[in-house]
Design an enzyme around this catalytic site. Structure first.
Site, PDB file in Angstrom:
ATOM      1  N   LYS A   1       0.847  -1.179   0.000  1.00 22.04           N
ATOM      2  CA  LYS A   1       0.000   0.000   0.000  1.00 22.04           C
ATOM      3  C   LYS A   1       0.888   1.236   0.000  1.00 22.04           C
ATOM      4  O   LYS A   1       1.466   1.617   1.006  1.00 22.04           O
ATOM      5  CB  LYS A   1      -0.919   0.039   1.216  1.00 22.04           C
ATOM      6  CG  LYS A   1      -2.006   1.114   1.108  1.00 22.04           C
ATOM      7  CD  LYS A   1      -2.398   1.681   2.438  1.00 22.04           C
ATOM      8  CE  LYS A   1      -1.374   2.579   3.050  1.00 22.04           C
ATOM      9  NZ  LYS A   1      -1.107   3.810   2.235  1.00 22.04           N
TER      10      LYS A   1
ATOM     11  N   GLU B   1      10.225   1.429  10.389  1.00 19.30           N
ATOM     12  CA  GLU B   1      11.227   2.472  10.157  1.00 19.30           C
ATOM     13  C   GLU B   1      10.490   3.789  10.330  1.00 19.30           C
ATOM     14  O   GLU B   1       9.732   4.209   9.469  1.00 19.30           O
ATOM     15  CB  GLU B   1      11.828   2.312   8.755  1.00 19.30           C
ATOM     16  CG  GLU B   1      13.131   3.058   8.583  1.00 19.30           C
ATOM     17  CD  GLU B   1      12.923   4.458   8.046  1.00 19.30           C
ATOM     18  OE1 GLU B   1      12.970   5.400   8.871  1.00 19.30           O
ATOM     19  OE2 GLU B   1      12.712   4.618   6.845  1.00 19.30           O
TER      20      GLU B   1
ATOM     21  N   GLU C   1      10.996  16.628  13.841  1.00 17.90           N
ATOM     22  CA  GLU C   1      11.596  16.360  12.546  1.00 17.90           C
ATOM     23  C   GLU C   1      11.151  17.443  11.568  1.00 17.90           C
ATOM     24  O   GLU C   1       9.958  17.630  11.332  1.00 17.90           O
ATOM     25  CB  GLU C   1      11.164  14.977  12.056  1.00 17.90           C
ATOM     26  CG  GLU C   1      11.949  14.453  10.885  1.00 17.90           C
ATOM     27  CD  GLU C   1      11.649  12.978  10.610  1.00 17.90           C
ATOM     28  OE1 GLU C   1      12.489  12.326   9.970  1.00 17.90           O
ATOM     29  OE2 GLU C   1      10.587  12.500  11.035  1.00 17.90           O
TER      30      GLU C   1
ATOM     31  N   CYS D   1      13.944  10.810   6.286  1.00 17.17           N
ATOM     32  CA  CYS D   1      14.093  10.471   7.706  1.00 17.17           C
ATOM     33  C   CYS D   1      15.556  10.506   8.116  1.00 17.17           C
ATOM     34  O   CYS D   1      15.870  10.652   9.298  1.00 17.17           O
ATOM     35  CB  CYS D   1      13.482   9.103   7.978  1.00 17.17           C
ATOM     36  SG  CYS D   1      14.161   7.789   6.951  1.00 17.17           S
TER      37      CYS D   1
END
Length: 487
Positions: free
Chosen positions: A180, A256, A387, A290
């Site tokens: 997906k 992750e 982040e 990331c």
């Protein structure tokens, strides 16, 4: 290459059981973030479509698990070869739906392709062991087996590499999959499905569902007792929810998740290399990675010079649509991303930080934000905790190694860190002291298909890539047999 001709070739339906089928929830649009214009309309999967995809993966599971490792590997290798033939198409497609400059999209084709090549080779290296038990009364056989049908959820920022990094090891291990992709960048994954179809992958081994209701479609798939593995790349917040769902059936999971990477520059660092590394670690993929350096922790004796050098480089960067020649910074993925970056920067400035370059949105069309350098960021600033996921380089100062380590580790995340120093002993100490799953020592990019990618703390579980990557899709079985020599 003609953009419209390429988009016409990209499938616009779900790929289930080896067939391209309509979604029962209607259709949705995919837009170019550089212009805001719709580039394609594709099938929208419902809960029922998700179940059909899992049905197809389950139906194909036994045959694929029994397929010779060499055959599995050769299909992956054919997919790799086809990707090289179509690299220009995949690169342009990623630029159109995600926004990154075309040169970086080409780099992702190379990087993403390596997962297909690497795991085509790992498929034939799945091994166990045989030995005498300590008592001498039997023989111990340890064997590896595919975990079974797997659900792979990929993010929008690396549409090709995040798909191949999950599909490659799963197929090599003998697992069937339902993939997906993210709603914002689903076209590349659909084109990957076409790639595997052309490579001769049997029907049902790979299934792709695109949907605007990810949580609603995913939940019953994860709850289905036939599913045995969940792999997710995305935010820590979503990852926590998925782990809760996966716990009900004790699924194998790979997560992750978010990052908050420190980039530490010591006073003895080669500043030329540190600046080069900083430009890669921060501005690669428009900062939407990331692994992007989030906090630049620079020794007070070199902080001003480092800030001046990176600012000079940043001011020379060209912002624009990724298809244009010379562009180094494309658009952010959507308006929410622009608002987040602007908000983090505003908070830092309100606390006393200084903007040396950039600092604002660019243009009236698309979602562009100028590459930015902000220095003297104060403790407690949101930009040090969250982040950024955008092209903002934030600098804080430190005075000694212990302080640098304290600042670097002062986060719930632990995906990757970067260290620049000429002192070999210090570099070795930082390997031990930085609380991260990966580290770049005097380099600004660490990702490699042959290396284990993953983090610690709130940055996730498991590893992708390397020899460790295929183990995420295998379970270990121990068998004891009697000694062949009698009592």
């Amino acid at each position: 290459m003609d953009e419209n001709a390429l988009l016409e070739r990209v499938p616009d339906r779900l790929y289930i059981g080896g067939e391209w089928v309509e979604g029962s929830a209607g259709r949705f649009t995919v837009s170019d973030p550089a212009t805001g214009r719709v580039i394609k309309t594709i099938a929208d999967a419902s809960v029922e479509d998700g179940k059909r995809a899992l049905d197809a993966a389950v139906a194909a599971a036994d045959d694929w698990a029994a397929t010779a490792p060499r055959v599995r590997g050769e299909i992956l290798r054919r997919a790799f070869d086809l990707l090289q033939e179509r690299r220009d198409e995949f690169a342009l497609l990623m630029t159109l739906e995600m926004g990154k400059p075309l040169a970086e999209s080409n780099g992702e084709v190379t990087y993403g392709g390596e997962f297909l090549r690497w795991f085509s080779e790992e498929a034939v290296r799945i091994a166990g062991r045989y030995g005498v038990n300590p008592e001498g009364t039997g023989r111990m056989i340890v064997s590896q087996h595919p975990v079974g049908p797997s659900y792979l959820i990929t993010p929008w920022n690396f549409p090709l590499a995040m798909a191949t990094r999950k599909i490659g090891p799963a197929l090599a291990a003998g697992c069937t999959v339902v993939v997906k992709p993210a709603e914002l960048t689903p076209l590349t994954t659909l084109y990957v499905a076409r790639l595997f179809e052309d490579a001769g992958l049997p029907a049902g081994v790979l299934n792709v569902i695109t949907t605007t209701t990810s949580g609603r479609v995913s939940e019953p798939i994860i709850a289905d007792p036939r599913l045995r593995k969940l792999s997710f790349t995305g935010s820590t917040e979503v990852g926590r929810r998925l782990l809760q769902q996966a716990a009900q059936n004790v699924l194998r999971t790979s997560m992750e998740l978010g990052g908050n990477a420190p980039f530490v520059v010591f006073d003895d660092a080669d500043l030329d290399k540190a600046v080069d590394g900083a430009m890669l670690a921060k501005f690669r993929n428009i900062g939407e990675a990331c692994t992007a350096a989030n906090r630049f922790i620079v020794h007070e004796s070199v902080a001003d010079e480092f800030a001046a050098r990176v600012s000079e480089r940043v001011k020379a960067m060209r912002v624009g649509r990724g298809t244009e020649a010379g562009v180094t910074i494309g658009p952010l993925i959507n308006e929410d991303a622009v608002d987040k970056v602007a908000g983090l920067l505003s908070d830092a400035v309100s606390r006393g930080a200084r903007v040396l370059a950039g600092g604002s949105r660019v243009g009236d069309e698309g979602t562009f934000f100028a590459p930015t350098v902000v220095t003297d960021v104060k403790p407690g600033s949101d930009i040090l905790r969250e982040e950024i996921f955008g092209p903002v380089l934030s600098i804080v100062r430190f005075s000694d190694e212990d302080e640098a380590v304290q600042i670097a580790n002062d986060t719930e995340f632990g995906l990757v860190g970067y260290v620049f120093t000429r002192d070999l002993a210090r570099g070795q100490r930082m390997i031990d002291r930085l609380q991260t799953g990966m580290m770049g020592l005097n380099v600004g990019v660490v990702s490699n298909a042959a290396a284990p990618f993953g983090g610690i703390k709130q940055s996730g579980l498991g590893r992708e890539g390397g020899r460790e990557g295929i183990q995420e899709y295998l379970y270990t079985k121990y068998t004891l047999t009697p000694t062949p020599f009698g009592a």
